[in-house]
Design a protein around this motif. Sequence first.
Motif, PDB file in Angstrom:
ATOM      1  N   PHE A 179      -5.418  12.964 -34.009  1.00 28.62           N
ATOM      2  CA  PHE A 179      -5.902  12.032 -32.994  1.00 28.62           C
ATOM      3  C   PHE A 179      -5.227  12.294 -31.654  1.00 28.62           C
ATOM      4  O   PHE A 179      -5.875  12.282 -30.622  1.00 28.62           O
ATOM      5  CB  PHE A 179      -5.656  10.589 -33.443  1.00 28.62           C
ATOM      6  N   SER A 180      -3.939  12.548 -31.667  1.00 30.61           N
ATOM      7  CA  SER A 180      -3.226  12.771 -30.412  1.00 30.61           C
ATOM      8  C   SER A 180      -3.627  14.094 -29.762  1.00 30.61           C
ATOM      9  O   SER A 180      -3.491  14.256 -28.562  1.00 30.61           O
ATOM     10  CB  SER A 180      -1.712  12.719 -30.623  1.00 30.61           C
ATOM     11  N   LYS A 181      -4.147  15.047 -30.560  1.00 29.71           N
ATOM     12  CA  LYS A 181      -4.580  16.322 -30.012  1.00 29.71           C
ATOM     13  C   LYS A 181      -6.023  16.266 -29.503  1.00 29.71           C
ATOM     14  O   LYS A 181      -6.488  17.207 -28.894  1.00 29.71           O
ATOM     15  CB  LYS A 181      -4.459  17.422 -31.065  1.00 29.71           C
ATOM     16  N   ALA A 182      -6.738  15.185 -29.794  1.00 35.02           N
ATOM     17  CA  ALA A 182      -8.121  15.070 -29.348  1.00 35.02           C
ATOM     18  C   ALA A 182      -8.181  15.087 -27.827  1.00 35.02           C
ATOM     19  O   ALA A 182      -7.302  14.562 -27.148  1.00 35.02           O
ATOM     20  CB  ALA A 182      -8.735  13.785 -29.883  1.00 35.02           C
ATOM     21  N   SER A 183      -9.218  15.736 -27.324  1.00 37.52           N
ATOM     22  CA  SER A 183      -9.367  15.811 -25.875  1.00 37.52           C
ATOM     23  C   SER A 183     -10.676  15.152 -25.460  1.00 37.52           C
ATOM     24  O   SER A 183     -11.552  14.915 -26.281  1.00 37.52           O
ATOM     25  CB  SER A 183      -9.352  17.279 -25.428  1.00 37.52           C
ATOM     26  N   CYS A 184     -10.770  14.874 -24.195  1.00 34.88           N
ATOM     27  CA  CYS A 184     -11.969  14.240 -23.667  1.00 34.88           C
ATOM     28  C   CYS A 184     -12.900  15.325 -23.126  1.00 34.88           C
ATOM     29  O   CYS A 184     -12.478  16.207 -22.383  1.00 34.88           O
ATOM     30  CB  CYS A 184     -11.604  13.258 -22.560  1.00 34.88           C
ATOM     31  N   ASP A 185     -14.145  15.236 -23.501  1.00 37.61           N
ATOM     32  CA  ASP A 185     -15.152  16.164 -23.000  1.00 37.61           C
ATOM     33  C   ASP A 185     -15.748  15.558 -21.727  1.00 37.61           C
ATOM     34  O   ASP A 185     -16.653  14.736 -21.774  1.00 37.61           O
ATOM     35  CB  ASP A 185     -16.230  16.385 -24.065  1.00 37.61           C
ATOM     36  N   TRP A 186     -15.209  15.963 -20.606  1.00 36.11           N
ATOM     37  CA  TRP A 186     -15.588  15.361 -19.327  1.00 36.11           C
ATOM     38  C   TRP A 186     -17.023  15.687 -18.930  1.00 36.11           C
ATOM     39  O   TRP A 186     -17.669  14.903 -18.219  1.00 36.11           O
ATOM     40  CB  TRP A 186     -14.601  15.776 -18.238  1.00 36.11           C
ATOM     41  N   ILE A 187     -17.545  16.794 -19.396  1.00 33.78           N
ATOM     42  CA  ILE A 187     -18.950  17.108 -19.102  1.00 33.78           C
ATOM     43  C   ILE A 187     -19.859  16.097 -19.803  1.00 33.78           C
ATOM     44  O   ILE A 187     -20.823  15.595 -19.215  1.00 33.78           O
ATOM     45  CB  ILE A 187     -19.284  18.558 -19.503  1.00 33.78           C
ATOM     46  N   SER A 188     -19.524  15.752 -21.048  1.00 26.02           N
ATOM     47  CA  SER A 188     -20.297  14.732 -21.759  1.00 26.02           C
ATOM     48  C   SER A 188     -20.169  13.376 -21.075  1.00 26.02           C
ATOM     49  O   SER A 188     -21.144  12.621 -20.988  1.00 26.02           O
ATOM     50  CB  SER A 188     -19.847  14.628 -23.216  1.00 26.02           C
ATOM     51  N   VAL A 189     -18.984  13.060 -20.600  1.00 20.81           N
ATOM     52  CA  VAL A 189     -18.789  11.802 -19.867  1.00 20.81           C
ATOM     53  C   VAL A 189     -19.676  11.794 -18.623  1.00 20.81           C
ATOM     54  O   VAL A 189     -20.334  10.797 -18.308  1.00 20.81           O
ATOM     55  CB  VAL A 189     -17.301  11.598 -19.491  1.00 20.81           C
ATOM     56  N   GLY A 190     -19.716  12.920 -17.913  1.00 18.75           N
ATOM     57  CA  GLY A 190     -20.569  13.026 -16.731  1.00 18.75           C
ATOM     58  C   GLY A 190     -22.043  12.880 -17.070  1.00 18.75           C
ATOM     59  O   GLY A 190     -22.792  12.196 -16.363  1.00 18.75           O
ATOM     60  N   LEU A 191     -22.476  13.524 -18.164  1.00 19.23           N
ATOM     61  CA  LEU A 191     -23.877  13.397 -18.585  1.00 19.23           C
ATOM     62  C   LEU A 191     -24.215  11.963 -18.985  1.00 19.23           C
ATOM     63  O   LEU A 191     -25.302  11.462 -18.684  1.00 19.23           O
ATOM     64  CB  LEU A 191     -24.170  14.357 -19.744  1.00 19.23           C
ATOM     65  N   LEU A 192     -23.274  11.296 -19.644  1.00 19.05           N
ATOM     66  CA  LEU A 192     -23.478   9.893 -19.995  1.00 19.05           C
ATOM     67  C   LEU A 192     -23.589   9.040 -18.728  1.00 19.05           C
ATOM     68  O   LEU A 192     -24.452   8.162 -18.632  1.00 19.05           O
ATOM     69  CB  LEU A 192     -22.336   9.392 -20.882  1.00 19.05           C
ATOM     70  N   GLY A 193     -22.730   9.314 -17.748  1.00 14.82           N
ATOM     71  CA  GLY A 193     -22.796   8.599 -16.473  1.00 14.82           C
ATOM     72  C   GLY A 193     -24.124   8.823 -15.759  1.00 14.82           C
ATOM     73  O   GLY A 193     -24.716   7.891 -15.211  1.00 14.82           O
ATOM     74  N   LEU A 194     -24.605  10.080 -15.768  1.00 11.77           N
ATOM     75  CA  LEU A 194     -25.903  10.375 -15.165  1.00 11.77           C
ATOM     76  C   LEU A 194     -27.026   9.644 -15.893  1.00 11.77           C
ATOM     77  O   LEU A 194     -27.929   9.084 -15.260  1.00 11.77           O
ATOM     78  CB  LEU A 194     -26.168  11.882 -15.169  1.00 11.77           C
TER      79      LEU A 194
END
Length: 168
Positions: free
Chosen positions: A7-22
């Motif tokens: 869990f602590s090694k999990a990273s955030c996929d910022w491109i997916s966050v951006g697509l969700l925001g769009l």
Amino acid sequence: VKKQEEFSKASCDWISVGLLGLFIAFLVLPTMQGSFWGWTSPKTLVFYQFSFLSVLFLLNREKKVKDPLFRSDLFLNRKFLFSSIPNGFTIGFLWNFFFFIPLYVQNVIGLTPLQTGTLFLLSTTPLFFFSNLVGRIYDKVGAKPFLISGFSLFAISFFLFSFGAPRG
């Protein structure tokens, strides 16, 4: 401990966050402006198309990334799936309640924004007064009575809301 390390090694996929925001922006903007732009105007339809495309790109990307925003494997678990469905209805109800009903109350009934805010503040007052009591009861009886009574009350309120709008 191993799961905690993963869990602590999990990273955030910022491109997916951006697509969700769009997706959200391209969905909300024409929904809010559709009555002014026209529901079938090119501007409204293009925004909805971009919303649809961005969610398609998001879903496609989610299948390929190591740490997706939405884990589709969770929906293979029947308990998770069948608790997500009523949760989705609850979110839909609350979205309608706190988004569309204030617009209706202000634009059709004619209350001021302050009156509308006060009215909706009163609707959340029971949460303040009863949350501690409900928490103690929940510890004793579990979730099932709350789910059954809560969703029954939602169904009744949907039914009652259907009679509230003026017929034209």
